[in-house]
Motif scaffolding. Structure first.
Motif, mmCIF file in Angstrom:
data_model
loop_
_atom_site.group_PDB
_atom_site.id
_atom_site.type_symbol
_atom_site.label_atom_id
_atom_site.label_comp_id
_atom_site.label_asym_id
_atom_site.label_seq_id
_atom_site.Cartn_x
_atom_site.Cartn_y
_atom_site.Cartn_z
ATOM 1 N N PHE A 168 0.804 -1.220 0.000
ATOM 2 C CA PHE A 168 0.000 0.000 0.000
ATOM 3 C C PHE A 168 0.841 1.276 0.000
ATOM 4 O O PHE A 168 0.501 2.244 -0.673
ATOM 5 C CB PHE A 168 -0.951 0.003 1.199
ATOM 6 N N ARG A 169 1.900 1.308 0.775
ATOM 7 C CA ARG A 169 2.721 2.507 0.809
ATOM 8 C C ARG A 169 3.883 2.415 -0.181
ATOM 9 O O ARG A 169 4.088 3.323 -0.995
ATOM 10 C CB ARG A 169 3.236 2.750 2.236
ATOM 11 N N GLY A 170 4.666 1.353 -0.119
ATOM 12 C CA GLY A 170 5.841 1.257 -0.970
ATOM 13 C C GLY A 170 5.518 1.225 -2.449
ATOM 14 O O GLY A 170 6.249 1.798 -3.263
ATOM 15 N N LEU A 171 4.409 0.587 -2.808
ATOM 16 C CA LEU A 171 4.044 0.460 -4.216
ATOM 17 C C LEU A 171 2.944 1.447 -4.611
ATOM 18 O O LEU A 171 3.166 2.372 -5.397
ATOM 19 C CB LEU A 171 3.602 -0.973 -4.504
ATOM 20 N N LEU A 172 1.745 1.278 -4.056
ATOM 21 C CA LEU A 172 0.599 2.076 -4.491
ATOM 22 C C LEU A 172 0.744 3.562 -4.177
ATOM 23 O O LEU A 172 0.472 4.413 -5.036
ATOM 24 C CB LEU A 172 -0.673 1.536 -3.838
ATOM 25 N N GLN A 173 1.153 3.886 -2.954
ATOM 26 C CA GLN A 173 1.202 5.305 -2.598
ATOM 27 C C GLN A 173 2.216 6.055 -3.442
ATOM 28 O O GLN A 173 1.949 7.185 -3.877
ATOM 29 C CB GLN A 173 1.526 5.466 -1.104
ATOM 30 N N ARG A 174 3.344 5.460 -3.685
ATOM 31 C CA ARG A 174 4.352 6.155 -4.494
ATOM 32 C C ARG A 174 3.825 6.439 -5.895
ATOM 33 O O ARG A 174 4.054 7.516 -6.450
ATOM 34 C CB ARG A 174 5.638 5.326 -4.564
ATOM 35 N N VAL A 175 3.118 5.472 -6.487
ATOM 36 C CA VAL A 175 2.590 5.658 -7.832
ATOM 37 C C VAL A 175 1.488 6.722 -7.840
ATOM 38 O O VAL A 175 1.492 7.633 -8.680
ATOM 39 C CB VAL A 175 2.041 4.326 -8.383
ATOM 40 N N LEU A 176 0.546 6.630 -6.896
ATOM 41 C CA LEU A 176 -0.599 7.537 -6.899
ATOM 42 C C LEU A 176 -0.222 8.959 -6.482
ATOM 43 O O LEU A 176 -0.787 9.929 -7.008
ATOM 44 C CB LEU A 176 -1.697 6.992 -5.997
ATOM 45 N N VAL A 177 0.708 9.099 -5.561
ATOM 46 C CA VAL A 177 1.165 10.441 -5.189
ATOM 47 C C VAL A 177 1.866 11.107 -6.368
ATOM 48 O O VAL A 177 1.689 12.302 -6.621
ATOM 49 C CB VAL A 177 2.098 10.370 -3.962
ATOM 50 N N LYS A 178 2.629 10.332 -7.112
ATOM 51 C CA LYS A 178 3.320 10.875 -8.281
ATOM 52 C C LYS A 178 2.327 11.340 -9.342
ATOM 53 O O LYS A 178 2.539 12.362 -10.002
ATOM 54 C CB LYS A 178 4.269 9.824 -8.853
ATOM 55 N N PHE A 193 -6.866 0.930 1.580
ATOM 56 C CA PHE A 193 -6.427 0.129 2.722
ATOM 57 C C PHE A 193 -7.616 -0.198 3.622
ATOM 58 O O PHE A 193 -7.757 -1.325 4.111
ATOM 59 C CB PHE A 193 -5.356 0.895 3.500
ATOM 60 N N GLY A 194 -8.474 0.779 3.839
ATOM 61 C CA GLY A 194 -9.669 0.524 4.627
ATOM 62 C C GLY A 194 -10.607 -0.458 3.952
ATOM 63 O O GLY A 194 -11.207 -1.315 4.611
ATOM 64 N N ALA A 195 -10.704 -0.367 2.626
ATOM 65 C CA ALA A 195 -11.638 -1.227 1.889
ATOM 66 C C ALA A 195 -11.308 -2.705 2.042
ATOM 67 O O ALA A 195 -12.214 -3.542 2.079
ATOM 68 C CB ALA A 195 -11.651 -0.837 0.413
ATOM 69 N N VAL A 196 -10.034 -3.038 2.131
ATOM 70 C CA VAL A 196 -9.681 -4.456 2.263
ATOM 71 C C VAL A 196 -10.047 -4.998 3.645
ATOM 72 O O VAL A 196 -10.024 -6.218 3.854
ATOM 73 C CB VAL A 196 -8.179 -4.702 1.978
ATOM 74 N N HIS A 197 -10.402 -4.100 4.574
ATOM 75 C CA HIS A 197 -10.842 -4.531 5.899
ATOM 76 C C HIS A 197 -12.364 -4.580 6.016
ATOM 77 O O HIS A 197 -12.893 -4.831 7.106
ATOM 78 C CB HIS A 197 -10.267 -3.599 6.975
ATOM 79 N N LEU A 198 -13.071 -4.360 4.912
ATOM 80 C CA LEU A 198 -14.532 -4.409 4.936
ATOM 81 C C LEU A 198 -15.101 -5.755 5.397
ATOM 82 O O LEU A 198 -16.176 -5.777 6.009
ATOM 83 C CB LEU A 198 -15.091 -4.058 3.554
ATOM 84 N N PRO A 199 -14.448 -6.888 5.116
ATOM 85 C CA PRO A 199 -15.008 -8.155 5.613
ATOM 86 C C PRO A 199 -15.191 -8.200 7.121
ATOM 87 O O PRO A 199 -16.049 -8.941 7.623
ATOM 88 C CB PRO A 199 -13.984 -9.196 5.138
ATOM 89 N N PHE A 200 -14.403 -7.400 7.875
ATOM 90 C CA PHE A 200 -14.594 -7.354 9.324
ATOM 91 C C PHE A 200 -15.878 -6.597 9.665
ATOM 92 O O PHE A 200 -16.718 -7.101 10.399
ATOM 93 C CB PHE A 200 -13.386 -6.700 9.995
ATOM 94 N N SER A 201 -15.999 -5.372 9.139
ATOM 95 C CA SER A 201 -17.209 -4.572 9.283
ATOM 96 C C SER A 201 -16.959 -3.227 8.626
ATOM 97 O O SER A 201 -15.806 -2.783 8.536
ATOM 98 C CB SER A 201 -17.593 -4.359 10.759
ATOM 99 N N PRO A 202 -18.006 -2.529 8.174
ATOM 100 C CA PRO A 202 -17.810 -1.193 7.607
ATOM 101 C C PRO A 202 -17.177 -0.222 8.599
ATOM 102 O O PRO A 202 -16.345 0.605 8.221
ATOM 103 C CB PRO A 202 -19.237 -0.762 7.234
ATOM 104 N N ALA A 203 -17.568 -0.309 9.867
ATOM 105 C CA ALA A 203 -16.993 0.588 10.870
ATOM 106 C C ALA A 203 -15.503 0.327 11.047
ATOM 107 O O ALA A 203 -14.701 1.266 11.164
ATOM 108 C CB ALA A 203 -17.720 0.422 12.202
ATOM 109 N N PHE A 204 -15.125 -0.943 11.058
ATOM 110 C CA PHE A 204 -13.703 -1.268 11.198
ATOM 111 C C PHE A 204 -12.931 -0.818 9.963
ATOM 112 O O PHE A 204 -11.768 -0.409 10.064
ATOM 113 C CB PHE A 204 -13.514 -2.774 11.411
#
Length: 248
Positions: A168-178, A193-204
Motif C-alpha cells: 500500500f505505501r511502498g508500491l501504491l502510494q508512491r505511484v498515486l502520489v506521483k 487500505f480501509g476497503a480491504v478490511h470491509l469483511p470485518f465490518s464497515p466501521a472497522f
C-alpha cells in the motif's frame, strides 16, 4: 543490496514453505513466476509491470492462490473478540512480503521531507486510532498479556505489517502520489487500505482507513522510508492486541 542477495529472501521463504508441505506444485510455480516478475521492474513498461504486480499481490494477500496450506502455530485463544484467534503461518502472505521486500531494497533512497511532521503523524495515529476504536464501540477495552505474544509480534511485523506496507505505501502510494499529488494519493490509498478490511465490518474499515492515512503520512514525510510505516503499523497492532478486544 546486490540483486542475488535480495532474491535470496523470497527464495528462502519459498523453500521453507515447500519443505513444510504448504505449497502445491501449481502454487510453487505461480510463486516463482511472481518473484521473477518483480525482478523485471526495469525491463517492462511501467504500467504492465504495475498491473502484473498488483494482480499477483492481490492473489497472495487475499489468500486466493490455489494449493496453499496454512500452518497453525498455536492453539485457539480467546482474546475477547467475536471469535477465537489462532497464530498461523500464511506462506502466501510471507511470500508477498519477501518478494516485495526484495524489490524494495533495490529502490533508491530519498531525503527526509520533514522528520517533525512524520513524528507528529506517528503520535497522532498511535493515539487516535485506539481511542476512536473504543469510544465508538468498534473494539472493547481489554488489557491483557496474550500467550505467545512474542511469536505474534514477530509474525505481525515481518509478515503482516511488512507485506501490507510494501503493497500500500511502498508500491501504491508512491505511484498515486506521483500521478495525483500528495493529498489525493494519500487519501485514496488510505481508503483502499480501509476497503480491504470491509469483511470485518464497515466501521472497522473506516477505522482502518484512518490508520492507513497515518501510515501514509509517516511514510510520506519520512522521505518514503518503509521502516517508519511498518513501525507505526506494528505499534498500532500491538496496542490492539494488548489493550483491546482482538481481533474484532
Amino acid at each position: 543490496m546486490p540483486f542475488a542477495a535480495r532474491q535470496a529472501l523470497p527464495l528462502a521463504v519459498l523453500l521453507a514453505s515447500l519443505s513444510l508441505g504448504l505449497l502445491s506444485p501449481l502454487a510453487c510455480g505461480i510463486a516463482v513466476a511472481f518473484i521473477l516478475w518483480l525482478a523485471l521492474d526495469t525491463h517492462l513498461p511501467a504500467w504492465l509491470w504495475l498491473a502484473g504486480t498488483l494482480l499477483g499481490s492481490s492473489l497472495l494477500a487475499a489468500h486466493l492462490l490455489p494449493g496453499v496450506a496454512v500452518l497453525p502455530l498455536t492453539g485457539m485463544q480467546d482474546l475477547g473478540g467475536g471469535a477465537p484467534w489462532q497464530l498461523r503461518f500464511n506462506p502466501d502472505k510471507a511470500l508477498l512480503a519477501a518478494g516485495l521486500l526484495a524489490w524494495w531494497l533495490g529502490q533508491a533512497s530519498r531525503p527526509w521531507r520533514s522528520p517533525q511532521w512524520s513524528m507528529i503523524a506517528a503520535i497522532a495515529g498511535l493515539l487516535l486510532v485506539p481511542t476512536l476504536a473504543v469510544s465508538t464501540g468498534i473494539l472493547g477495552w481489554l488489557p491483557k498479556w496474550p500467550e505467545h505474544f512474542w511469536p505474534w509480534l514477530a509474525s505481525n511485523l515481518l509478515v503482516t505489517c511488512l507485506a501490507e506496507e510494501l503493497l500500500f505505501r511502498g508500491l501504491l502510494q508512491r505511484v498515486l502520489v506521483k500521478r495525483l499529488g500528495a493529498a489525493f494519493g494519500l487519501v485514496l490509498v488510505a481508503l483502499l487500505f480501509g476497503a480491504v478490511h470491509l469483511p470485518f465490518s464497515p466501521a472497522f474499515a473506516l477505522l482502518a482507513s484512518l490508520a492507513g492515512l497515518a501510515y501514509g503520512l509517516v511514510f510520506h514525510f519520512s522521505g518514503e522510508r518503509l521502516w517508519t510505516a511498518v513501525a507505526l503499523h506494528g505499534a498500532v497492532n500491538t496496542t490492539h492486541v494488548l489493550l483491546l478486544t482482538y481481533p474484532i
